[in-house]
Design a protein around this motif. Structure first.
Motif, PDB file in Angstrom:
ATOM      1  N   ASP A  22       0.847  -1.185   0.000  1.00  0.00           N
ATOM      2  CA  ASP A  22       0.000   0.000   0.000  1.00  0.00           C
ATOM      3  C   ASP A  22       0.889   1.244   0.000  1.00  0.00           C
ATOM      4  OD1 ASP A  22      -1.849   2.017   0.368  1.00  0.00           O
ATOM      5  OD2 ASP A  22      -2.929   0.978   1.984  1.00  0.00           O
ATOM      6  N   ALA A  23       1.276   1.674  -1.191  1.00  0.00           N
ATOM      7  CA  ALA A  23       2.161   2.831  -1.327  1.00  0.00           C
ATOM      8  C   ALA A  23       1.535   4.091  -0.742  1.00  0.00           C
ATOM      9  CB  ALA A  23       2.534   3.052  -2.795  1.00  0.00           C
ATOM     10  N   ASP A  24       0.227   4.229  -0.871  1.00  0.00           N
ATOM     11  CA  ASP A  24      -0.443   5.412  -0.326  1.00  0.00           C
ATOM     12  C   ASP A  24      -0.343   5.466   1.193  1.00  0.00           C
ATOM     13  OD1 ASP A  24      -1.155   6.281  -2.867  1.00  0.00           O
ATOM     14  OD2 ASP A  24      -3.145   5.347  -2.790  1.00  0.00           O
ATOM     15  N   ALA A  25      -0.448   4.316   1.844  1.00  0.00           N
ATOM     16  CA  ALA A  25      -0.323   4.270   3.306  1.00  0.00           C
ATOM     17  C   ALA A  25       1.084   4.654   3.748  1.00  0.00           C
ATOM     18  CB  ALA A  25      -0.690   2.880   3.834  1.00  0.00           C
ATOM     19  N   VAL A  26       2.090   4.148   3.023  1.00  0.00           N
ATOM     20  CA  VAL A  26       3.481   4.481   3.349  1.00  0.00           C
ATOM     21  C   VAL A  26       3.723   5.971   3.153  1.00  0.00           C
ATOM     22  CG1 VAL A  26       5.893   4.113   2.679  1.00  0.00           C
ATOM     23  CG2 VAL A  26       4.319   2.170   2.799  1.00  0.00           C
ATOM     24  N   THR A  27       3.292   6.492   2.021  1.00  0.00           N
ATOM     25  CA  THR A  27       3.467   7.915   1.728  1.00  0.00           C
ATOM     26  C   THR A  27       2.730   8.775   2.750  1.00  0.00           C
ATOM     27  OG1 THR A  27       3.755   7.465  -0.619  1.00  0.00           O
ATOM     28  CG2 THR A  27       3.144   9.711  -0.016  1.00  0.00           C
ATOM     29  N   LEU A  31       4.387  11.527   5.234  1.00  0.00           N
ATOM     30  CA  LEU A  31       3.948  12.925   5.219  1.00  0.00           C
ATOM     31  C   LEU A  31       3.472  13.361   6.608  1.00  0.00           C
ATOM     32  CD1 LEU A  31       2.101  13.033   1.784  1.00  0.00           C
ATOM     33  CD2 LEU A  31       4.256  14.189   2.377  1.00  0.00           C
ATOM     34  N   ALA A  32       2.796  12.464   7.320  1.00  0.00           N
ATOM     35  CA  ALA A  32       2.362  12.784   8.688  1.00  0.00           C
ATOM     36  C   ALA A  32       3.558  12.966   9.610  1.00  0.00           C
ATOM     37  CB  ALA A  32       1.441  11.677   9.210  1.00  0.00           C
ATOM     38  N   ARG A  33       4.580  12.132   9.443  1.00  0.00           N
ATOM     39  CA  ARG A  33       5.791  12.261  10.275  1.00  0.00           C
ATOM     40  C   ARG A  33       6.474  13.593   9.999  1.00  0.00           C
ATOM     41  NH1 ARG A  33       9.692   7.855  11.603  1.00  0.00           N
ATOM     42  NH2 ARG A  33       7.802   6.916  12.415  1.00  0.00           N
ATOM     43  N   ILE A  34       6.531  13.988   8.726  1.00  0.00           N
ATOM     44  CA  ILE A  34       7.138  15.274   8.365  1.00  0.00           C
ATOM     45  C   ILE A  34       6.342  16.423   8.991  1.00  0.00           C
ATOM     46  CG2 ILE A  34       7.588  16.872   6.452  1.00  0.00           C
ATOM     47  CD1 ILE A  34       8.210  14.324   4.753  1.00  0.00           C
ATOM     48  N   ALA A  35       5.032  16.340   8.932  1.00  0.00           N
ATOM     49  CA  ALA A  35       4.178  17.390   9.493  1.00  0.00           C
ATOM     50  C   ALA A  35       4.375  17.522  10.999  1.00  0.00           C
ATOM     51  CB  ALA A  35       2.715  17.102   9.173  1.00  0.00           C
ATOM     52  N   ASP A  36       4.645  16.400  11.671  1.00  0.00           N
ATOM     53  CA  ASP A  36       4.824  16.402  13.129  1.00  0.00           C
ATOM     54  C   ASP A  36       6.258  16.678  13.562  1.00  0.00           C
ATOM     55  OD1 ASP A  36       2.148  15.815  13.417  1.00  0.00           O
ATOM     56  OD2 ASP A  36       2.481  13.658  13.677  1.00  0.00           O
ATOM     57  N   VAL A  52       9.123  12.645  -0.584  1.00  0.00           N
ATOM     58  CA  VAL A  52       8.320  11.540  -0.055  1.00  0.00           C
ATOM     59  C   VAL A  52       7.106  11.276  -0.947  1.00  0.00           C
ATOM     60  CG1 VAL A  52       6.726  11.049   1.852  1.00  0.00           C
ATOM     61  CG2 VAL A  52       9.094  11.666   2.325  1.00  0.00           C
ATOM     62  N   ALA A  53       6.468  12.329  -1.420  1.00  0.00           N
ATOM     63  CA  ALA A  53       5.283  12.184  -2.266  1.00  0.00           C
ATOM     64  C   ALA A  53       5.640  11.590  -3.628  1.00  0.00           C
ATOM     65  CB  ALA A  53       4.589  13.529  -2.443  1.00  0.00           C
ATOM     66  N   LEU A  60       9.830   5.440   2.669  1.00  0.00           N
ATOM     67  CA  LEU A  60      10.305   4.413   3.600  1.00  0.00           C
ATOM     68  C   LEU A  60      11.576   4.850   4.306  1.00  0.00           C
ATOM     69  CD1 LEU A  60       9.618   1.118   1.666  1.00  0.00           C
ATOM     70  CD2 LEU A  60       8.818   1.698   3.957  1.00  0.00           C
ATOM     71  N   ALA A  61      12.489   5.464   3.570  1.00  0.00           N
ATOM     72  CA  ALA A  61      13.729   5.940   4.189  1.00  0.00           C
ATOM     73  C   ALA A  61      13.428   6.972   5.271  1.00  0.00           C
ATOM     74  CB  ALA A  61      14.665   6.532   3.134  1.00  0.00           C
ATOM     75  N   TYR A  62      12.382   7.752   5.073  1.00  0.00           N
ATOM     76  CA  TYR A  62      12.006   8.742   6.072  1.00  0.00           C
ATOM     77  C   TYR A  62      11.385   8.089   7.304  1.00  0.00           C
ATOM     78  CZ  TYR A  62      11.053  13.344   7.827  1.00  0.00           C
ATOM     79  OH  TYR A  62      11.081  14.472   8.590  1.00  0.00           O
ATOM     80  N   LEU A  63      10.698   6.967   7.117  1.00  0.00           N
ATOM     81  CA  LEU A  63      10.003   6.305   8.219  1.00  0.00           C
ATOM     82  C   LEU A  63      10.882   5.360   9.027  1.00  0.00           C
ATOM     83  CD1 LEU A  63       6.656   5.506   6.412  1.00  0.00           C
ATOM     84  CD2 LEU A  63       6.991   7.138   8.286  1.00  0.00           C
ATOM     85  N   VAL A  64      11.863   4.744   8.401  1.00  0.00           N
ATOM     86  CA  VAL A  64      12.704   3.776   9.085  1.00  0.00           C
ATOM     87  C   VAL A  64      13.706   4.514   9.964  1.00  0.00           C
ATOM     88  CG1 VAL A  64      14.436   1.964   8.763  1.00  0.00           C
ATOM     89  CG2 VAL A  64      12.405   2.020   7.319  1.00  0.00           C
ATOM     90  N   ASP A  65      13.794   4.094  11.217  1.00  0.00           N
ATOM     91  CA  ASP A  65      14.654   4.756  12.188  1.00  0.00           C
ATOM     92  C   ASP A  65      15.702   3.779  12.713  1.00  0.00           C
ATOM     93  OD1 ASP A  65      15.803   6.276  14.196  1.00  0.00           O
ATOM     94  OD2 ASP A  65      14.064   6.118  15.529  1.00  0.00           O
TER      95      ASP A  65
END
Length: 132
Positions: A22-27, A31-36, A52-53, A60-65
């Motif tokens: 689900d690419a939309d869920a990942v994106t 985007l929510a992480r960036i906003a926060d 990211v968009a 994914l690179a933005y989400l993986v910590d």
């Protein structure tokens, strides 16, 4: 550095292959992480959102910590981290994806998987920006 001092340092390599269903869920999550992210300035936020968009691998690179992988491990302190993501052609039956093969393995950075290398110099210092 002397040998006893350098033996305290361990390079841990993790190679993950993820299937994005689900690419939309990942994106959306990226985007929510960036906003926060209160540490991002307005000048940094827009390019991060655009990247990211445009690319699920970037999301994914933005989400993986990588810090989260070892943050709760007792007795260790993360010194450096570097990570990236890319779209790949993946065939789990192909010989190049056999992770159980024995022998010396060389990585893109030119280092083998031994412990006698210090640092490739390309990793990001944990006190600085992330590897995104």
């Amino acid at each position: 550095m002397s040998t006893p001092e350098t033996s305290r340092f361990v390079r841990l390599r993790v190679d993950l292959v993820l299937e994005v269903d689900d690419a939309d869920a990942v994106t959306g999550a990226a985007l929510a992480r960036i906003a926060d992210d209160g540490d991002l300035s307005a000048e940094e936020r827009t390019p991060a959102q655009d990247a990211v968009a445009a690319d699920t691998a970037e999301a994914l690179a933005y989400l993986v910590d990588p810090f989260g992988l070892v943050g709760d491990v007792p007795g260790v302190e993360l010194q450096q981290a570097s990570w990236s993501s890319e779209r790949i052609a993946y065939d789990p039956d192909a010989p190049e994806w056999d992770l159980d093969e024995e022998g010396d393995e060389f990585y893109e950075d030119g280092f083998d998987d031994g412990l006698d290398d210090a640092s490739d110099g390309a990793a990001d210092d944990v006190s600085g920006e992330s590897g995104r």
